[in-house]
Design a protein around this motif. Sequence first.
Motif, mmCIF file in Angstrom:
data_model
loop_
_atom_site.group_PDB
_atom_site.id
_atom_site.type_symbol
_atom_site.label_atom_id
_atom_site.label_comp_id
_atom_site.label_asym_id
_atom_site.label_seq_id
_atom_site.Cartn_x
_atom_site.Cartn_y
_atom_site.Cartn_z
ATOM 1 N N VAL A 289 17.381 8.888 -33.203
ATOM 2 C CA VAL A 289 16.687 10.170 -33.137
ATOM 3 C C VAL A 289 16.242 10.461 -31.705
ATOM 4 N N TYR A 290 15.657 9.492 -31.045
ATOM 5 C CA TYR A 290 15.176 9.685 -29.677
ATOM 6 C C TYR A 290 16.346 9.990 -28.733
ATOM 7 N N SER A 291 17.457 9.299 -28.914
ATOM 8 C CA SER A 291 18.653 9.573 -28.119
ATOM 9 C C SER A 291 19.146 11.001 -28.346
ATOM 10 N N ASN A 292 19.157 11.448 -29.598
ATOM 11 C CA ASN A 292 19.578 12.815 -29.906
ATOM 12 C C ASN A 292 18.603 13.849 -29.353
ATOM 13 N N MET A 293 17.314 13.538 -29.366
ATOM 14 C CA MET A 293 16.318 14.444 -28.772
ATOM 15 C C MET A 293 16.618 14.657 -27.292
ATOM 16 N N LYS A 294 16.971 13.595 -26.596
ATOM 17 C CA LYS A 294 17.302 13.704 -25.173
ATOM 18 C C LYS A 294 18.557 14.548 -24.975
ATOM 19 N N LYS A 295 19.517 14.428 -25.872
ATOM 20 C CA LYS A 295 20.740 15.241 -25.777
ATOM 21 C C LYS A 295 20.416 16.720 -25.964
ATOM 22 N N TYR A 296 19.539 17.032 -26.917
ATOM 23 C CA TYR A 296 19.117 18.426 -27.094
ATOM 24 C C TYR A 296 18.399 18.916 -25.842
ATOM 25 N N HIS A 297 17.556 18.081 -25.268
ATOM 26 C CA HIS A 297 16.814 18.461 -24.067
ATOM 27 C C HIS A 297 17.757 18.785 -22.908
ATOM 28 N N GLU A 298 18.863 18.082 -22.804
ATOM 29 C CA GLU A 298 19.837 18.342 -21.749
ATOM 30 C C GLU A 298 20.466 19.730 -21.877
ATOM 31 N N LEU A 299 20.366 20.348 -23.045
ATOM 32 C CA LEU A 299 20.969 21.657 -23.283
ATOM 33 C C LEU A 299 19.981 22.811 -23.140
ATOM 34 N N THR A 300 18.808 22.556 -22.572
ATOM 35 C CA THR A 300 17.791 23.608 -22.514
ATOM 36 C C THR A 300 18.174 24.785 -21.629
ATOM 37 N N ASP A 301 19.245 24.656 -20.853
ATOM 38 C CA ASP A 301 19.723 25.823 -20.119
ATOM 39 C C ASP A 301 20.455 26.790 -21.054
ATOM 40 N N LYS A 302 20.860 26.314 -22.244
ATOM 41 C CA LYS A 302 21.574 27.142 -23.221
ATOM 42 C C LYS A 302 20.735 27.470 -24.452
ATOM 43 N N ILE A 303 19.780 26.612 -24.774
ATOM 44 C CA ILE A 303 19.000 26.779 -26.001
ATOM 45 C C ILE A 303 17.512 26.636 -25.711
ATOM 46 N N ASN A 304 16.699 27.192 -26.605
ATOM 47 C CA ASN A 304 15.248 27.013 -26.567
ATOM 48 C C ASN A 304 14.890 25.929 -27.572
ATOM 49 N N LEU A 305 14.086 24.984 -27.151
ATOM 50 C CA LEU A 305 13.676 23.904 -28.052
ATOM 51 C C LEU A 305 12.243 24.090 -28.501
ATOM 52 N N GLN A 306 11.995 23.733 -29.740
ATOM 53 C CA GLN A 306 10.653 23.716 -30.306
ATOM 54 C C GLN A 306 10.463 22.377 -30.995
ATOM 55 N N LEU A 307 9.251 21.915 -31.031
ATOM 56 C CA LEU A 307 8.932 20.690 -31.761
ATOM 57 C C LEU A 307 8.164 21.083 -33.007
ATOM 58 N N ASN A 308 8.685 20.704 -34.155
ATOM 59 C CA ASN A 308 8.041 20.979 -35.437
ATOM 60 C C ASN A 308 7.548 19.671 -36.015
ATOM 61 N N LEU A 309 6.316 19.659 -36.493
ATOM 62 C CA LEU A 309 5.806 18.448 -37.111
ATOM 63 C C LEU A 309 4.885 18.785 -38.262
ATOM 64 N N THR A 310 4.796 17.850 -39.178
ATOM 65 C CA THR A 310 3.883 17.958 -40.299
ATOM 66 C C THR A 310 2.920 16.788 -40.200
ATOM 67 N N ILE A 311 1.647 17.087 -40.228
ATOM 68 C CA ILE A 311 0.635 16.032 -40.192
ATOM 69 C C ILE A 311 0.302 15.630 -41.635
ATOM 70 N N SER A 312 0.344 14.347 -41.878
ATOM 71 C CA SER A 312 -0.017 13.813 -43.196
ATOM 72 C C SER A 312 -0.798 12.520 -42.981
ATOM 73 N N TRP A 313 -1.249 11.929 -44.042
ATOM 74 C CA TRP A 313 -1.993 10.661 -43.919
ATOM 75 C C TRP A 313 -1.094 9.540 -43.401
ATOM 76 N N LEU A 314 0.233 9.708 -43.507
ATOM 77 C CA LEU A 314 1.148 8.691 -43.041
ATOM 78 C C LEU A 314 1.294 8.652 -41.510
ATOM 79 N N ASN A 315 1.064 9.791 -40.847
ATOM 80 C CA ASN A 315 1.257 9.826 -39.403
ATOM 81 C C ASN A 315 0.021 10.250 -38.633
ATOM 82 N N ALA A 316 -1.075 10.462 -39.323
ATOM 83 C CA ALA A 316 -2.304 10.916 -38.646
ATOM 84 C C ALA A 316 -2.958 9.788 -37.856
#
Length: 75
Positions: free
Chosen positions: A48-75
Amino acid sequence: MTTNCTLFFPDLISNISNNFKSVSIGLSIDGIGSTYEYIRHPGKWDVVYSNMKKYHELTDKINLQLNLTISWLNA
């Protein structure tokens, strides 16, 4: 478009970005490391982290957003 980053399709992203004025991709990340792997089983954080970096390399072509859900599992 939203993705959990477990897969990366460069040809698809290229095709979409070449045919639209603006493209936004939301990266749905609900934790990092072992927290991510627990919540998104059987996802692997390293992939996942490797793929995130690949998406980041394309920011000249695309806009990136980070979506997250907060729950008791990740809070």
